[in-house]
Design a protein around this motif. Structure first.
Motif, mmCIF file in Angstrom:
data_model
loop_
_atom_site.group_PDB
_atom_site.id
_atom_site.type_symbol
_atom_site.label_atom_id
_atom_site.label_comp_id
_atom_site.label_asym_id
_atom_site.label_seq_id
_atom_site.Cartn_x
_atom_site.Cartn_y
_atom_site.Cartn_z
ATOM 1 N N ILE A 1 -3.385 -6.534 18.508
ATOM 2 C CA ILE A 1 -3.595 -7.531 17.663
ATOM 3 C C ILE A 1 -4.409 -7.264 16.291
ATOM 4 O O ILE A 1 -4.933 -6.717 16.997
ATOM 5 C CB ILE A 1 -4.585 -8.890 18.235
ATOM 6 N N ASP A 2 -3.115 -8.037 15.326
ATOM 7 C CA ASP A 2 -4.262 -7.796 14.116
ATOM 8 C C ASP A 2 -4.097 -9.183 13.423
ATOM 9 O O ASP A 2 -3.751 -9.972 12.642
ATOM 10 C CB ASP A 2 -2.853 -7.044 13.670
ATOM 11 N N VAL A 3 -5.523 -9.412 13.497
ATOM 12 C CA VAL A 3 -6.260 -10.955 12.349
ATOM 13 C C VAL A 3 -7.437 -9.964 11.308
ATOM 14 O O VAL A 3 -8.120 -10.267 11.885
ATOM 15 C CB VAL A 3 -6.390 -12.033 13.398
ATOM 16 N N VAL B 1 -5.975 3.553 17.055
ATOM 17 C CA VAL B 1 -6.304 1.916 16.518
ATOM 18 C C VAL B 1 -6.679 1.784 14.942
ATOM 19 O O VAL B 1 -7.086 2.562 14.614
ATOM 20 C CB VAL B 1 -6.886 1.358 17.070
ATOM 21 N N GLY B 2 -5.445 0.937 14.221
ATOM 22 C CA GLY B 2 -5.189 0.688 13.160
ATOM 23 C C GLY B 2 -4.483 1.945 12.150
ATOM 24 O O GLY B 2 -5.147 1.772 11.039
ATOM 25 N N SER B 3 -4.384 2.956 12.643
ATOM 26 C CA SER B 3 -4.085 3.856 12.040
ATOM 27 C C SER B 3 -2.344 4.009 10.889
ATOM 28 O O SER B 3 -2.004 4.979 10.407
ATOM 29 C CB SER B 3 -4.429 5.117 12.781
ATOM 30 N N GLY B 4 -1.482 2.784 11.548
ATOM 31 C CA GLY B 4 -1.269 2.089 10.575
ATOM 32 C C GLY B 4 0.616 3.221 11.313
ATOM 33 O O GLY B 4 1.725 3.783 10.744
ATOM 34 N N LYS B 5 0.408 3.210 12.381
ATOM 35 C CA LYS B 5 1.528 3.414 13.325
ATOM 36 C C LYS B 5 2.740 1.930 13.341
ATOM 37 O O LYS B 5 4.395 2.684 13.018
ATOM 38 C CB LYS B 5 2.166 4.013 14.758
ATOM 39 N N THR B 6 2.724 1.372 13.435
ATOM 40 C CA THR B 6 4.017 0.201 12.926
ATOM 41 C C THR B 6 4.728 0.700 11.913
ATOM 42 O O THR B 6 6.127 0.619 12.262
ATOM 43 C CB THR B 6 3.463 -1.352 12.934
ATOM 44 N N VAL B 7 3.799 0.860 10.416
ATOM 45 C CA VAL B 7 4.952 0.914 9.793
ATOM 46 C C VAL B 7 5.963 2.089 9.769
ATOM 47 O O VAL B 7 6.450 2.534 9.400
ATOM 48 C CB VAL B 7 4.208 1.105 8.189
ATOM 49 N N PRO C 1 -5.972 4.255 7.557
ATOM 50 C CA PRO C 1 -5.746 3.714 5.763
ATOM 51 C C PRO C 1 -6.801 4.219 4.846
ATOM 52 O O PRO C 1 -8.030 3.669 5.729
ATOM 53 C CB PRO C 1 -5.183 2.725 5.872
ATOM 54 N N PRO C 2 -7.145 4.512 3.921
ATOM 55 C CA PRO C 2 -8.108 4.432 2.681
ATOM 56 C C PRO C 2 -9.185 3.042 3.055
ATOM 57 O O PRO C 2 -8.344 1.969 3.051
ATOM 58 C CB PRO C 2 -7.499 4.648 1.800
ATOM 59 N N GLY C 3 -10.508 3.134 2.634
ATOM 60 C CA GLY C 3 -10.678 1.356 2.142
ATOM 61 C C GLY C 3 -11.683 0.983 4.058
ATOM 62 O O GLY C 3 -12.493 0.318 3.943
ATOM 63 N N ARG C 4 -10.897 1.617 4.880
ATOM 64 C CA ARG C 4 -11.954 1.069 6.231
ATOM 65 C C ARG C 4 -12.669 1.590 6.275
ATOM 66 O O ARG C 4 -13.715 2.760 5.807
ATOM 67 C CB ARG C 4 -11.162 1.716 7.302
ATOM 68 N N LYS C 5 -14.690 0.448 6.668
ATOM 69 C CA LYS C 5 -15.386 0.887 7.283
ATOM 70 C C LYS C 5 -15.913 1.014 8.653
ATOM 71 O O LYS C 5 -14.811 0.035 9.309
ATOM 72 C CB LYS C 5 -16.082 -0.558 6.211
ATOM 73 N N TYR D 1 0.468 -1.309 0.452
ATOM 74 C CA TYR D 1 0.154 0.313 -0.225
ATOM 75 C C TYR D 1 0.598 1.096 0.164
ATOM 76 O O TYR D 1 2.459 0.862 0.073
ATOM 77 C CB TYR D 1 -0.836 0.377 1.546
ATOM 78 N N ARG D 2 0.171 2.568 -0.219
ATOM 79 C CA ARG D 2 1.087 3.579 -0.380
ATOM 80 C C ARG D 2 0.812 3.859 0.797
ATOM 81 O O ARG D 2 -0.516 3.753 1.587
ATOM 82 C CB ARG D 2 0.417 4.351 -1.107
ATOM 83 N N LEU D 3 1.511 4.931 2.071
ATOM 84 C CA LEU D 3 1.199 5.613 2.925
ATOM 85 C C LEU D 3 0.668 6.543 2.958
ATOM 86 O O LEU D 3 0.073 7.046 1.859
ATOM 87 C CB LEU D 3 2.527 5.801 3.355
ATOM 88 N N THR D 4 -0.654 6.718 3.906
ATOM 89 C CA THR D 4 -1.442 8.102 3.403
ATOM 90 C C THR D 4 -0.526 9.503 4.602
ATOM 91 O O THR D 4 0.440 9.289 4.557
ATOM 92 C CB THR D 4 -2.670 7.429 4.718
ATOM 93 N N ARG D 5 -1.413 10.162 4.361
ATOM 94 C CA ARG D 5 -0.598 11.627 4.236
ATOM 95 C C ARG D 5 0.128 11.815 5.543
ATOM 96 O O ARG D 5 0.696 12.788 5.724
ATOM 97 C CB ARG D 5 -1.660 12.467 3.880
ATOM 98 N N ALA D 6 -1.421 11.616 6.158
ATOM 99 C CA ALA D 6 -1.103 11.536 7.734
ATOM 100 C C ALA D 6 0.275 10.938 7.798
ATOM 101 O O ALA D 6 1.200 11.209 9.000
ATOM 102 C CB ALA D 6 -2.284 10.852 8.631
ATOM 103 N N GLN D 7 0.341 10.033 7.273
ATOM 104 C CA GLN D 7 1.069 8.725 7.499
ATOM 105 C C GLN D 7 3.245 9.889 7.154
ATOM 106 O O GLN D 7 3.824 9.543 8.082
ATOM 107 C CB GLN D 7 1.080 7.715 7.090
ATOM 108 N N GLU D 8 2.370 9.787 5.783
ATOM 109 C CA GLU D 8 3.636 10.827 5.433
ATOM 110 C C GLU D 8 4.569 11.975 5.966
ATOM 111 O O GLU D 8 5.376 12.319 6.245
ATOM 112 C CB GLU D 8 3.369 10.874 3.760
ATOM 113 N N GLY E 1 -12.508 -5.620 11.776
ATOM 114 C CA GLY E 1 -12.633 -4.004 10.528
ATOM 115 C C GLY E 1 -11.426 -3.851 9.995
ATOM 116 O O GLY E 1 -10.429 -2.780 9.840
ATOM 117 N N ARG E 2 -10.434 -4.852 9.846
ATOM 118 C CA ARG E 2 -9.280 -4.826 9.394
ATOM 119 C C ARG E 2 -8.850 -5.068 7.843
ATOM 120 O O ARG E 2 -7.698 -5.098 7.761
ATOM 121 C CB ARG E 2 -8.149 -5.459 10.490
ATOM 122 N N GLY E 3 -10.117 -6.062 7.495
ATOM 123 C CA GLY E 3 -9.782 -6.689 6.751
ATOM 124 C C GLY E 3 -11.195 -6.195 5.547
ATOM 125 O O GLY E 3 -11.582 -4.971 5.966
#
Ligand code: ADP
Ligand code: MG
Length: 699
Positions: free
Chosen positions: A555-557, A300-306, A450-454, A269-276, A584-586
């Motif tokens: 946890i990420d499943v 939660v889930g905003s993508g801090k790990t990357v 990240p985009p596409g989260r419902k 994926y591409r990083l979000t603007r906020a991640q950049e 809501g992670r898939g």
């Protein structure tokens, strides 16, 4: 001069030396936290009562809180001790109306009231059936016919927090005495230019006005000035600490090289603007030559790990080791599962250090860390144990840092020489609290998902709906999804937690699913047992993961689509939000079902409503703050939040920001507070921070 022999009366004078304050009263005052004149001057009223215009009985409105006055026209006989009858005082006022003051279980009041006595009352106006207007347990004061009376009536009157044995009138008289004798002696720490630029009132004026204001706006500008001082002096201390840390030499790292570039290519994926944006902020820190000290907040889930991984690789490219510390073994394990393969593709070896290792494995790992052969180490508290020696630790990342204390962070930092430090939290913290509790960290926020989260469908259901909920669960499982079921929180002991979880798993086995599909995760399991349960869940061998709250963080499943929380009313808002964040992670529609029984407290209802209404962690954190107040917000784990005498983190956010900006500006202009016009400020700083500042640095 005639006054030459009189001592200068300072605000540090103990209250017990004041006229009319004996040992007994000074004890009562201590209970309110009042030891010295300075304490008393900053003891703000909790409200003001407008006794310039007391409402006449005729104009009282049922249901409103109002202040009024009348004379005692009748007193009920003392009620029998055992009965439920109240003691009542009938009052009459100039308009000819009547008002009944009603008191239950306060027999001592019988001797308080006398016929003809004038009384000021404040309370909620009610009417019982067809009877006269009444106030049940009003606050009241007897009006005395003395000289001093102007203090207590005919004006805006301060109402102070009280303690048993110390009446409102007494305290007010004392406060008046203190303000009268000492306010003028209080040195104003703010430089004149600053005060005038910000339109703040002089200290002496503010101290007088917060206690005995002419009108409410007058009281408010006074409070504003004093709250500014509170925040400003605190932020000044933080600015000083930051400056000192910034003075230390850090290792310049960057710009990012081929490893970072290749990682970015590997990501699906591409990083979000906020991640950049936050990544750019971090790169700037790394390159600055000073140690980074940054808090990365993101829901939660905003993508801090990357983002952490990019930082880790930058350290590795600069020839250093990096450590990532997580609060639980499961989370550490998971980081190693997600980061390990990526790092392996880049040819960077990763080690996982947890308490669960066998002694021989641990020794081997310690050795590899010691030689620098292992460049990236992920681990739990085991990372900060003695015996762990890095060869060149250049970066320490702390995940879910609210689970760690200040000391643990410092210990990890101490494993290197001024390493860069990045702390991450998925518990959104209202900005005012972040600036206060973590004021000595720089703040980065990932405020975009990240985009596409419902959105996760969140519903609150009663126990009676259990069969329908299980039907629903079965459908989701049949469609190939997985579910978490979180057990009620049982505070008393781990053993009870375990029993509850085991029973729940058993019930699910019988009512929902075949034996093979249900896993159980709880704090009593050994590390390798937890690991195998988690692996099985991730691999889809387990469909329902029954768990105590150990899964709360991280946890990420992605295949899990249902989060069912039992006794949701027992969880805090932040916890519920974290739990919901597990689904809501898939790509599938996901659900969070909150089971909550009847008889909920008002707060529990508001928590459940808030979580159903909003998915925005920062909004939820604000609600949490307003429900619990700043003191309770962090629970017991966090002791970093200071108390302010006047400033209110709930109301005064903008003022706090202003104070912070001004503190930084001032620290830049005069880092040692050496200018003569900053002398008083320096003294105030020393008094406020006592031992917690290295004063040599402003000496
Ligand atoms: P948290 O901030 O809660 O630690 P994670 O770092 O675990 O969140 O990320 C949550 C999920 O989002 C992971 O599966 C991760 O791969 C994915 N993710 C992260 N950044 C992006 C992005 N920019 N676009 C799409 N997915 C992303
Ligand atoms: Mg995370």
């Amino acid at each position: 001069m005639a006054e030459a022999t009189s001592i200068v009366k300072g605000v540090e004078t103990p209250l017990r030396y004041l006229k009319g304050v004996g040992p007994q009263r000074s004890n009562l005052l201590s209970r309110l936290g009042l030891e010295t004149v300075a304490d008393a001057l900053l003891f703000a009223p909790r409200r003001y009562e407008d006794r310039r215009h007391l409402t006449s009985f005729r104009d009282l409105r049922v249901g409103d809180l109002q202040a009024t006055t009348g004379t005692v026209a009748g007193i009920s006989p003392p009620p029998p001790r055992s009965g439920r009858l109240p003691f009542q005082v009938l009052l009459r006022d100039e308009t000819g109306g009547f008002l009944n003051a009603v008191f239950f279980n306060q027999p001592y009041l019988v001797s308080t009231f006398k016929r003809g006595q004038q009384v000021v009352l404040y309370g909620k106006v009610a009417r019982f059936r067809r009877g006269p207007l009444q106030m049940v347990h009003p606050e009241f004061e007897l009006v005395e016919e003395d000289e001093e009376e102007r203090l207590h009536t005919g004006r805006l009157v301060p109402i102070y927090p009280l303690t048993e044995g110390l009446g409102q009138r007494r305290l007010r008289s004392l406060m008046h005495q203190v303000v009268d004798e000492f306010a003028d002696a209080a040195p104003d720490p703010l430089p004149l230019a600053l005060r005038e630029r910000l339109g703040l009132r002089p200290l002496v004026e503010a101290l007088r006005a917060i206690h005995f204001p002419e009108d409410l706006p007058h009281a408010e500008t006074a409070r504003h000035r004093l709250a500014f001082d509170d925040f400003f002096i605190f932020q000044l201390g933080l600015a000083l600490r930051r400056r000192r840390e910034a003075g230390a030499a850090g290792t310049p790292m960057g710009p990012p090289g081929p490893l970072v570039t290749r990682l970015r290519e590997l990501l699906p994926y591409r990083l979000t603007r906020a991640q950049e944006r936050v990544w750019a902020e971090i790169q700037e820190d790394l390159a600055s030559g000073r140690p980074m000290n940054r808090l990365l907040q993101g829901d939660v889930g905003s993508g801090k790990t990357v983002v952490a991984l990019l930082t880790v690789l930058t350290a590795v490219e600069a020839g250093f080791q990096a450590a990532l510390m997580a609060p639980t073994e499961i989370l550490a394990e998971q980081h190693s599962l997600t980061l390990g393969p990526l790092l392996a593709q880049l040819g960077v070896p990763l080690g996982l250090l947890t308490a669960g290792l066998k002694p021989s494995e641990r020794e081997a790992l310690h050795a590899q860390i010691g030689t620098g052969e292992i460049r990236v180490v992920v681990g739990t508290h085991a990372l900060i144990q003695e015996g762990v020696e890095f060869s060149r630790l250049g970066l320490a990342v702390v995940d879910e840092q609210h689970r760690f204390g200040v000391l643990q962070r410092a210990t990890l930092r101490g494993k290197g020489t001024n390493p860069h430090v990045l702390v991450m939290t998925a518990t959104p913290i209202p900005r005012t609290l972040a600036l206060t509790a973590y004021g000595d960290l720089d703040l980065s926020v990932i405020d975009e998902m990240p985009p596409g989260r419902k959105p996760i469908v969140t519903a609150w259901r009663a126990e009676s709906k259990r069969p329908q909920i299980y039907d629903f669960l079965r459908k989701e499982l049949d469609a190939g999804r997985q579910a978490y079921v979180v057990c009620p929180l049982v505070e008393e002991s781990e053993a009870t937690d375990l029993r509850a979880a085991t029973e729940l798993a058993e019930r699910l086995r019988q009512e929902v699913f075949s034996e093979a599909g249900i896993g159980l995760l709880h704090g009593r399991l050994r590390f390798d047992e937890k690991e195998s349960v988690m692996r099985a869940f991730k691999a889809g061998e387990i469909q329902i993961l029954v768990s105590t709250t150990v899964i709360e963080v991280g946890i990420d499943v992605p295949n899990a689509s249902v989060m069912l929380v039992e006794h949701a009313e027992r969880f805090g808002l932040a916890q519920l939000h974290q739990l919901r964040g597990r689904v809501g992670r898939g790509p599938w529609k996901s659900y969070c079902i909150l089971m909550a029984g009847g008889g909920l407290t008002a707060d529990a209802k508001r928590r459940l409503e808030a979580i159903c209404e909003s998915q925005d962690g920062f909004h939820i954190a604000d609600v949490d703050l307003s429900l619990r107040g700043p003191g309770e917000f962090f629970g017991t784990r966090q002791s970093g939040l200071p108390e302010f005498k006047i400033g209110d983190l709930l109301r005064d956010g903008p003022l706090l920001e202003e104070a912070r900006r001004e503190a930084m500006t001032l620290m830049t202009a005069d880092p040692g507070l050496a200018e003569p016009e900053h002398r008083l400020l320096r003294e105030a700083l020393v008094a406020r921070w006592k031992g917690r500042l290295d004063l040599a640095s402003i000496g």
